[in-house]
Design a protein around this motif. Structure first.
Motif, PDB file in Angstrom:
ATOM      1  N   ALA A   1      36.489  14.461 -50.145  1.00  0.00           N
ATOM      2  CA  ALA A   1      36.157  13.554 -48.924  1.00  0.00           C
ATOM      3  C   ALA A   1      37.426  13.063 -48.164  1.00  0.00           C
ATOM      4  O   ALA A   1      38.307  12.787 -48.911  1.00  0.00           O
ATOM      5  N   LEU A   2      37.179  13.109 -46.696  1.00  0.00           N
ATOM      6  CA  LEU A   2      38.472  12.579 -46.060  1.00  0.00           C
ATOM      7  C   LEU A   2      37.926  11.668 -45.025  1.00  0.00           C
ATOM      8  O   LEU A   2      37.284  12.130 -43.973  1.00  0.00           O
ATOM      9  N   GLY A   3      38.171  10.169 -45.337  1.00  0.00           N
ATOM     10  CA  GLY A   3      37.670   9.340 -44.322  1.00  0.00           C
ATOM     11  C   GLY A   3      36.113   8.974 -44.333  1.00  0.00           C
ATOM     12  O   GLY A   3      35.776   8.250 -43.515  1.00  0.00           O
ATOM     13  N   VAL A   4      35.417   9.565 -45.340  1.00  0.00           N
ATOM     14  CA  VAL A   4      34.023   9.138 -45.314  1.00  0.00           C
ATOM     15  C   VAL A   4      33.796   8.964 -46.672  1.00  0.00           C
ATOM     16  O   VAL A   4      34.417   9.136 -47.727  1.00  0.00           O
ATOM     17  N   PRO A   5      32.515   8.461 -47.140  1.00  0.00           N
ATOM     18  CA  PRO A   5      32.026   8.153 -48.541  1.00  0.00           C
ATOM     19  C   PRO A   5      32.328   9.523 -49.316  1.00  0.00           C
ATOM     20  O   PRO A   5      32.056  10.585 -49.041  1.00  0.00           O
ATOM     21  N   THR A   6      32.062   9.205 -50.861  1.00  0.00           N
ATOM     22  CA  THR A   6      32.513  10.309 -51.753  1.00  0.00           C
ATOM     23  C   THR A   6      31.037  11.290 -51.634  1.00  0.00           C
ATOM     24  O   THR A   6      29.783  10.566 -51.619  1.00  0.00           O
TER      25      THR A   6
ATOM     26  N   GLN B   1      32.828  15.954 -39.062  1.00  0.00           N
ATOM     27  CA  GLN B   1      33.354  15.784 -37.916  1.00  0.00           C
ATOM     28  C   GLN B   1      34.895  16.277 -37.559  1.00  0.00           C
ATOM     29  O   GLN B   1      35.957  15.544 -37.640  1.00  0.00           O
ATOM     30  N   PRO B   2      34.822  17.588 -37.167  1.00  0.00           N
ATOM     31  CA  PRO B   2      36.246  18.324 -36.963  1.00  0.00           C
ATOM     32  C   PRO B   2      37.194  17.433 -36.202  1.00  0.00           C
ATOM     33  O   PRO B   2      38.373  17.638 -36.339  1.00  0.00           O
ATOM     34  N   ALA B   3      36.401  17.129 -34.985  1.00  0.00           N
ATOM     35  CA  ALA B   3      37.339  16.380 -33.973  1.00  0.00           C
ATOM     36  C   ALA B   3      38.272  15.246 -34.456  1.00  0.00           C
ATOM     37  O   ALA B   3      39.282  15.200 -34.184  1.00  0.00           O
ATOM     38  N   GLU B   4      37.556  14.530 -35.350  1.00  0.00           N
ATOM     39  CA  GLU B   4      38.077  13.303 -35.971  1.00  0.00           C
ATOM     40  C   GLU B   4      38.716  13.565 -37.300  1.00  0.00           C
ATOM     41  O   GLU B   4      39.210  12.757 -37.959  1.00  0.00           O
ATOM     42  N   ASN B   5      38.762  14.798 -37.797  1.00  0.00           N
ATOM     43  CA  ASN B   5      39.204  15.302 -39.033  1.00  0.00           C
ATOM     44  C   ASN B   5      38.573  14.257 -40.144  1.00  0.00           C
ATOM     45  O   ASN B   5      39.446  13.820 -41.154  1.00  0.00           O
ATOM     46  N   ILE B   6      37.439  14.383 -40.180  1.00  0.00           N
ATOM     47  CA  ILE B   6      36.558  13.337 -40.964  1.00  0.00           C
ATOM     48  C   ILE B   6      35.413  14.362 -41.701  1.00  0.00           C
ATOM     49  O   ILE B   6      34.610  14.793 -40.782  1.00  0.00           O
ATOM     50  N   PHE B   7      35.428  14.559 -42.856  1.00  0.00           N
ATOM     51  CA  PHE B   7      34.316  15.304 -43.551  1.00  0.00           C
ATOM     52  C   PHE B   7      34.310  15.107 -44.879  1.00  0.00           C
ATOM     53  O   PHE B   7      35.201  14.234 -45.617  1.00  0.00           O
ATOM     54  N   ASN B   8      33.251  15.421 -45.719  1.00  0.00           N
ATOM     55  CA  ASN B   8      33.047  15.450 -47.039  1.00  0.00           C
ATOM     56  C   ASN B   8      32.562  17.027 -47.481  1.00  0.00           C
ATOM     57  O   ASN B   8      31.806  17.776 -46.688  1.00  0.00           O
ATOM     58  N   SER B   9      32.687  17.404 -48.772  1.00  0.00           N
ATOM     59  CA  SER B   9      32.402  18.646 -49.183  1.00  0.00           C
ATOM     60  C   SER B   9      31.834  18.504 -50.637  1.00  0.00           C
ATOM     61  O   SER B   9      32.063  17.775 -51.335  1.00  0.00           O
ATOM     62  N   LEU B  10      30.869  19.610 -50.844  1.00  0.00           N
ATOM     63  CA  LEU B  10      30.282  19.591 -52.229  1.00  0.00           C
ATOM     64  C   LEU B  10      30.067  20.947 -52.775  1.00  0.00           C
ATOM     65  O   LEU B  10      29.790  21.700 -52.169  1.00  0.00           O
ATOM     66  N   VAL B  11      30.638  21.372 -53.716  1.00  0.00           N
ATOM     67  CA  VAL B  11      30.836  22.608 -54.475  1.00  0.00           C
ATOM     68  C   VAL B  11      29.773  22.277 -55.669  1.00  0.00           C
ATOM     69  O   VAL B  11      30.069  21.538 -56.674  1.00  0.00           O
ATOM     70  N   VAL B  12      28.556  23.401 -55.788  1.00  0.00           N
ATOM     71  CA  VAL B  12      28.007  23.571 -56.945  1.00  0.00           C
ATOM     72  C   VAL B  12      28.066  24.672 -57.709  1.00  0.00           C
ATOM     73  O   VAL B  12      28.244  25.589 -57.160  1.00  0.00           O
ATOM     74  N   GLY B  13      27.993  24.612 -59.037  1.00  0.00           N
ATOM     75  CA  GLY B  13      28.400  25.683 -59.878  1.00  0.00           C
ATOM     76  C   GLY B  13      27.048  25.930 -60.720  1.00  0.00           C
ATOM     77  O   GLY B  13      25.977  25.630 -60.171  1.00  0.00           O
ATOM     78  N   PRO B  14      27.014  26.461 -61.742  1.00  0.00           N
ATOM     79  CA  PRO B  14      26.073  26.804 -62.610  1.00  0.00           C
ATOM     80  C   PRO B  14      25.040  25.671 -62.936  1.00  0.00           C
ATOM     81  O   PRO B  14      25.691  24.550 -63.241  1.00  0.00           O
ATOM     82  N   LEU B  15      23.874  26.003 -63.028  1.00  0.00           N
ATOM     83  CA  LEU B  15      22.938  24.847 -63.316  1.00  0.00           C
ATOM     84  C   LEU B  15      21.876  25.317 -64.310  1.00  0.00           C
ATOM     85  O   LEU B  15      21.589  26.587 -64.378  1.00  0.00           O
ATOM     86  N   ASP B  16      21.696  24.651 -65.579  1.00  0.00           N
ATOM     87  CA  ASP B  16      20.929  25.122 -66.882  1.00  0.00           C
ATOM     88  C   ASP B  16      19.823  23.716 -66.953  1.00  0.00           C
ATOM     89  O   ASP B  16      20.101  22.812 -66.753  1.00  0.00           O
TER      90      ASP B  16
END
Length: 473
Positions: free
Chosen positions: A200-205, A255-270
């Motif tokens: 995350a950058l500038g926003v919650p986890t 929010q690309p203009a403000e350079n604020i974003f978060n991301s989530l990467v999901v892998g294998p699920l069992d």
């Protein structure tokens, strides 16, 4: 130049063929009649074997010498035989040999020794097959087990997001979900395990949710990064029946203009149930309980030697059992006793004693009956289980003793698994000399036919000409 009648030529051919069978140690039929042709200039009823025996006695001044060992080709298990053998050995329903290359056909049959060669690539397939069948036979598994590769699922179903090295990056801004369906055969208590990482950058986890049938059963704050992901677990009750499951990204922000974003990467699920299933192969292999034994090593030795004897289709030599047990001891120090047992069984399944069915020629009937090293003679029933059926047989006035079969025409005895794969179907035709010959099927379905009284267990396609005193069919 005088012509020889076809009947006379056929009689000479059958006489030479009979002599060949006697030398191979299989046919013990009735002697030829007085008017029969001779073989190699000898009188009726004489064979090359007896001539060589006389020569040996005379050259040694009357002392009898041991007859020479007749070389015979090794018979590799074909695909049908391999599948049936591992099924009987380990109680598995897998058919790993279906992934093997097709067996070469020789004279219309795919189980003749001459055509069953072995390549390095097929040996690799044998190693993979041994691993799969041993794991399936001995590994205690959850009653419900579902594995989902997030990246493969998203790419196959066209779900939003982008591919990541080890998983799938959920759409930034939220709103996306990885969805799939499962079916539970019974009521289960299930534990879900998801590999995930985010930043995350500038926003919650970033947060991640697990939803089953519209109800959220798991919710996590993902503090791990995509370069160092972590496993997130949740347990919940699951009723019998079909269910819709989804992995969500509820607080996605971009929010690309403000350079604020978060991301989530999901892998294998069992998804794994608490209830376990014990495969039937454990009862076959675990003939004793090492945990309850005062001497666990002796118990493992018993399991290994009994399995190897069944796999090799004969009693083990003492040194063979010792070598396998020494391998288990060496592996057990680093892998643990049960994992070492699996690796030792895999080694037995890769042995030539399992992959091949050699036939050791015996000098006479007594040697055949007392031989422990003859794979095809000391345990004919075990050889038949390699395919679940006996080959077609032809009638013979005096059949050889059970298990005394030697090869013909350069191949090992056809004990089971015979499948006619070329040529038209032929119905049985009567012959004035050899009686009724069996029909040969043109399909690839194994011919399941036992050897009734009065027939030869050698799996021969030719029968000897009966003498005047021998009844014909």
């Amino acid at each position: 130049m005088a012509h020889t009648s076809p009947v006379r030529l056929l009689e000479r051919f059958e006489a030479r063929l009979l002599a060949t069978l006697v030398v191979a140690g299989c046919y013990q039929g009735a002697p030829a009649s007085a008017g029969d042709d001779t073989t190699e200039g000898g009188p009726a009823g004489s064979t090359g074997a007896s001539a060589s025996g006389d020569a040996s006695s005379s050259s040694s001044g009357g002392e009898e010498l041991a007859p020479p060992v007749i070389p015979e080709p090794l018979h590799r298990l074909n695909r049908l035989e391999y599948n049936n053998t591992v099924r009987d050995l380990l109680g598995v329903t897998l058919a790993p040999a279906d992934a093997f290359p097709p067996d070469n056909a020789t004279e219309g049959f795919d189980n003749l020794a001459d055509g069953l060669t072995l390549t390095p690539s097929q040996m690799d397939l044998y190693a993979l097959a041994a691993r799969s069948v041993v794991e399936a036979a001995l590994t205690i598994v959850p009653r419900l087990s579902v594995h989902v590769d997030a990246r493969a699922l998203a790419e196959a179903t066209g779900q939003g997001g982008t591919a990541f090295d080890w998983g799938w990056s959920m759409p930034r801004g939220g709103g996306g979900a990885l969805s799939f369906s499962i079916v539970a055969e019974a009521d289960e208590t299930v534990t879900a395990s998801i590999l995930a990482g985010g930043d995350a950058l500038g926003v919650p986890t970033p947060e991640m949710g697990l939803v089953v049938d519209g109800v959220e059963v798991g919710h996590w704050v993902v503090g791990a990064t995509p370069t160092s992901p972590a496993i997130h677990e949740a347990s919940f009750a699951l009723a019998a029946g079909p269910h819709d499951v989804a992995v969500t990204f509820p607080n996605g922000y971009d929010q690309p203009a403000e350079n604020i974003f978060n991301s989530l990467v999901v892998g294998p699920l069992d998804l794994r149930s608490a209830a376990m299933t014990v495969p039937p192969g454990r009862a076959i292999v675990y003939v004793c309980d090492p945990e309850g034994s005062l001497d666990p090593a002796t118990c493992y030795r018993t399991m290994i030697t009994r399995f190897a004897a069944r796999a090799y289709r004969r009693p083990l030599d003492p040194d063979e059992g010792e070598r396998l047990f020494a391998l288990w001891q060496q592996l057990s120090a680093g892998e643990g006793p049960d994992e070492a047992l699996k690796l030792t069984l895999r080694a037995a399944l890769l042995s030539a004693h399992f992959l091949y069915r050699p036939s050791f020629a015996a000098a006479d009937d007594e040697a055949r009956a007392g031989s422990d090293r003859s794979t095809t003679t000391s345990s004919p029933a075990a050889s038949r289980t390699s395919s679940g059926a006996a080959c077609p047989t032809t009638r013979s006035p005096t059949p050889p003793p059970t298990g005394a079969c030697g090869p013909t025409r350069g191949s090992a005895p056809r004990s089971g698994g015979c499948s006619r794969i070329r040529g038209p179907t032929r119905s049985a035709r009567a012959s004035p000399r050899s009686g009724s010959r069996p029909a040969y099927s043109a399909s690839t379905t194994p011919i399941r036919r036992s050897s009734p009284a009065g027939t030869s267990p050698c799996g021969r396609r030719w029968s000897a000409r009966p003498s005047a005193s021998s009844p014909t069919s």
